[in-house]
Design a protein around this motif. Sequence first.
Motif, short mmCIF file in Angstrom:
data_model
loop_
_atom_site.label_atom_id
_atom_site.label_comp_id
_atom_site.label_asym_id
_atom_site.label_seq_id
_atom_site.Cartn_x
_atom_site.Cartn_y
_atom_site.Cartn_z
N LEU A 142 -54.88 -89.14 3.02
CA LEU A 142 -54.12 -88.11 2.28
C LEU A 142 -52.64 -88.45 2.28
N ILE A 143 -51.94 -88.06 1.22
CA ILE A 143 -50.48 -88.01 1.27
C ILE A 143 -50.15 -86.74 2.07
N HIS A 144 -49.45 -86.90 3.19
CA HIS A 144 -49.33 -85.80 4.15
C HIS A 144 -48.62 -84.58 3.57
N CYS A 145 -47.57 -84.84 2.78
CA CYS A 145 -46.91 -83.72 2.09
C CYS A 145 -46.12 -84.28 0.92
N PRO A 146 -45.86 -83.47 -0.09
CA PRO A 146 -45.34 -84.04 -1.34
C PRO A 146 -43.82 -84.27 -1.37
N VAL A 147 -43.19 -84.42 -0.23
CA VAL A 147 -41.74 -84.61 -0.22
C VAL A 147 -41.39 -85.97 0.39
N PRO A 148 -40.99 -86.95 -0.45
CA PRO A 148 -40.61 -88.26 0.10
C PRO A 148 -39.42 -88.11 1.04
N ILE A 149 -39.50 -88.79 2.20
CA ILE A 149 -38.45 -88.68 3.22
C ILE A 149 -37.77 -90.04 3.37
N LYS A 150 -36.45 -89.98 3.49
CA LYS A 150 -35.64 -91.20 3.59
C LYS A 150 -35.98 -91.96 4.88
N CYS A 151 -36.13 -93.29 4.72
CA CYS A 151 -36.38 -94.11 5.92
C CYS A 151 -36.11 -95.57 5.60
N ASP A 152 -35.41 -96.25 6.52
CA ASP A 152 -35.13 -97.66 6.28
C ASP A 152 -35.85 -98.56 7.28
N SER A 153 -36.53 -97.97 8.26
CA SER A 153 -37.13 -98.83 9.29
C SER A 153 -38.61 -99.09 8.97
N PRO A 154 -39.09 -100.29 9.35
CA PRO A 154 -40.47 -100.67 9.00
C PRO A 154 -41.52 -99.71 9.55
N ASP A 155 -41.24 -99.11 10.72
CA ASP A 155 -42.28 -98.25 11.32
C ASP A 155 -42.25 -96.79 10.84
N GLY A 156 -41.43 -96.51 9.82
CA GLY A 156 -41.42 -95.15 9.25
C GLY A 156 -40.77 -94.12 10.16
N LYS A 157 -39.99 -94.61 11.15
CA LYS A 157 -39.35 -93.67 12.08
C LYS A 157 -37.84 -93.73 11.94
N PRO A 158 -37.10 -92.68 12.20
CA PRO A 158 -37.59 -91.39 12.67
C PRO A 158 -38.44 -90.67 11.60
N LEU A 159 -39.42 -89.95 12.10
CA LEU A 159 -40.34 -89.27 11.20
C LEU A 159 -39.67 -88.09 10.50
N TRP A 160 -38.63 -87.56 11.15
CA TRP A 160 -37.99 -86.35 10.62
C TRP A 160 -36.47 -86.55 10.65
N PRO A 161 -35.93 -87.45 9.79
CA PRO A 161 -34.49 -87.73 9.86
C PRO A 161 -33.67 -86.54 9.36
N LEU A 162 -32.63 -86.22 10.10
CA LEU A 162 -31.80 -85.05 9.74
C LEU A 162 -30.38 -85.50 9.41
N ASP A 163 -29.76 -84.80 8.47
CA ASP A 163 -28.36 -85.10 8.16
C ASP A 163 -27.46 -84.31 9.12
N ALA A 164 -26.14 -84.44 8.92
CA ALA A 164 -25.19 -83.83 9.85
C ALA A 164 -25.33 -82.31 9.88
N ASN A 165 -25.92 -81.73 8.80
CA ASN A 165 -26.11 -80.26 8.76
C ASN A 165 -27.50 -79.84 9.24
N GLY A 166 -28.22 -80.82 9.80
CA GLY A 166 -29.55 -80.48 10.32
C GLY A 166 -30.61 -80.38 9.23
N ARG A 167 -30.33 -80.93 8.05
CA ARG A 167 -31.30 -80.87 6.95
C ARG A 167 -32.09 -82.18 6.86
N MET A 168 -33.37 -82.05 6.58
CA MET A 168 -34.19 -83.25 6.46
C MET A 168 -33.70 -84.11 5.29
N ILE A 169 -33.56 -85.44 5.52
CA ILE A 169 -33.02 -86.31 4.47
C ILE A 169 -34.15 -86.79 3.56
N LYS A 170 -34.07 -86.39 2.31
CA LYS A 170 -35.13 -86.75 1.36
C LYS A 170 -34.84 -88.11 0.72
#
Length: 346
Positions: A142-170
């Motif tokens: 399954l696609i876990h959820c329909p919101v693509p999340i920003k990530c530059d590392s091969p292992d897909g981590k951090p799983l929940w990257p946050l910006d300086a305001n604590g918002r998930m980076i899309k």
Amino acid sequence: MEGSYLGHSYKRAQNIVLVSLRSYLILKCYKNMIPEYLTLNTGAKMPALGFGTWTSVDRNIVGESVEYAILEAGYRLIDTAYFYECEDQIGEALKRVFATGKVKREDLFITTKVWPTFGTRIEEGLDRSLADFGLDYVDLCLIHCPVPIKCDSPDGKPLWPLDANGRMIKDHSVTHVDMYLQLEKAYKSGKAKAIGISNYSEIYIEELLKSASVVPAVNQIEIHPLLPQRKLAEYCQSKGIALTAFSPFGGEGAPILKNEAVKSIAEKYNVTTSTILLSFPLNLGISTIPKSFKKQRILDNLKVIDLEQEDIEKLIAIGSKSPVRYDREEFGVDLGFEDWKPELFP
Ligand SMILES: NC(=O)C1=CN([C@@H]2O[C@H](COP(=O)(O)OP(=O)(O)OC[C@H]3O[C@@H](n4cnc5c(N)ncnc54)[C@H](OP(=O)(O)O)[C@@H]3O)[C@@H](O)[C@H]2O)C=CC1
Ligand SMILES: O=C1Nc2ccccc2C1=O
């Protein structure tokens, strides 16, 4: 005298056979009301009751719990995800299970989900899960959820990257439709025997179906009496998309087990509240995947019963007016669910 005695006992035996046959047929029909499997739009059979593996508290015992669930309790569907960070443990458990010779790969139905930090590399995300499992295919991805999340590392981590305001980076370079189209490629390569979606509302599915060449086999969403999601469930079923209800007890701590209205229905049937909560989706043709890492509960959670229509309606009524969503992750977008209340996601 002897003849009449023999005749009498023959008739008695005949009656016993007829009564037993009738009871067997009634019982068989009765039992058949809860499906053991859902037939997916691929033709595959997915066990209706599976074993959930997400936890934030007891991750060190996922592997042994999965082994127990398969070998001792008899579960045949394992639901997991890259996000759960336990797929390596599950892989080790599967090796132990197969080594017994009692259960083979083809006896199991393994579901995983690709986390959207792999939004531009969905097939690679699935490959990582397969490598951790030590398998060459999963039964459902399954696609876990329909919101693509920003990530530059091969292992897909951090799983929940946050910006300086604590918002998930899309990740705005890719859409939920693009993610699914990549998953279609994995399906065509045979790495996933069926593909689907999770946390998709009707508005997202409508958009997806315009571009998809493979109709999702499953939408996995939160469903329980406090969040019955009837409109979305009926919409999915009308499109040939089977449903899986996650968090059937309301998630960690199982808050819905304390619900008085559910308890009173359990009393009527003389069963536990957990049995009612697991029977609820199954009686609606919806599969479910309760999580417990406690042996007795792993066994107990296999107990399900047929519910009378009036009780199914009572259970639906509990959350229809004021639905309660327990899985309130903040993706920074309106996921389009009917019960969406922006104040819950400030
Ligand atoms: N696609 C998605 O986004 C999501 C998918 N999921 C999937 O769905 C699965 C199930 O949902 P989950 O959120 O884990 O929550 P559940 O609703 O399955 O509840 C799990 C909680 O209930 C407790 N519990 C389990 N059985 C019993 C019982 N018979 N009596 C009393 N307490 C019990 C467990 O504790 P204990 O272990 O101590 O028994 C745990 O605290 C997940 O594990 C995961 O696989 C879940 C959320 C989101
Ligand atoms: O089981 C899950 N628990 C979660 C918590 C946050 C986001 C996704 C999930 C799951 O899939």
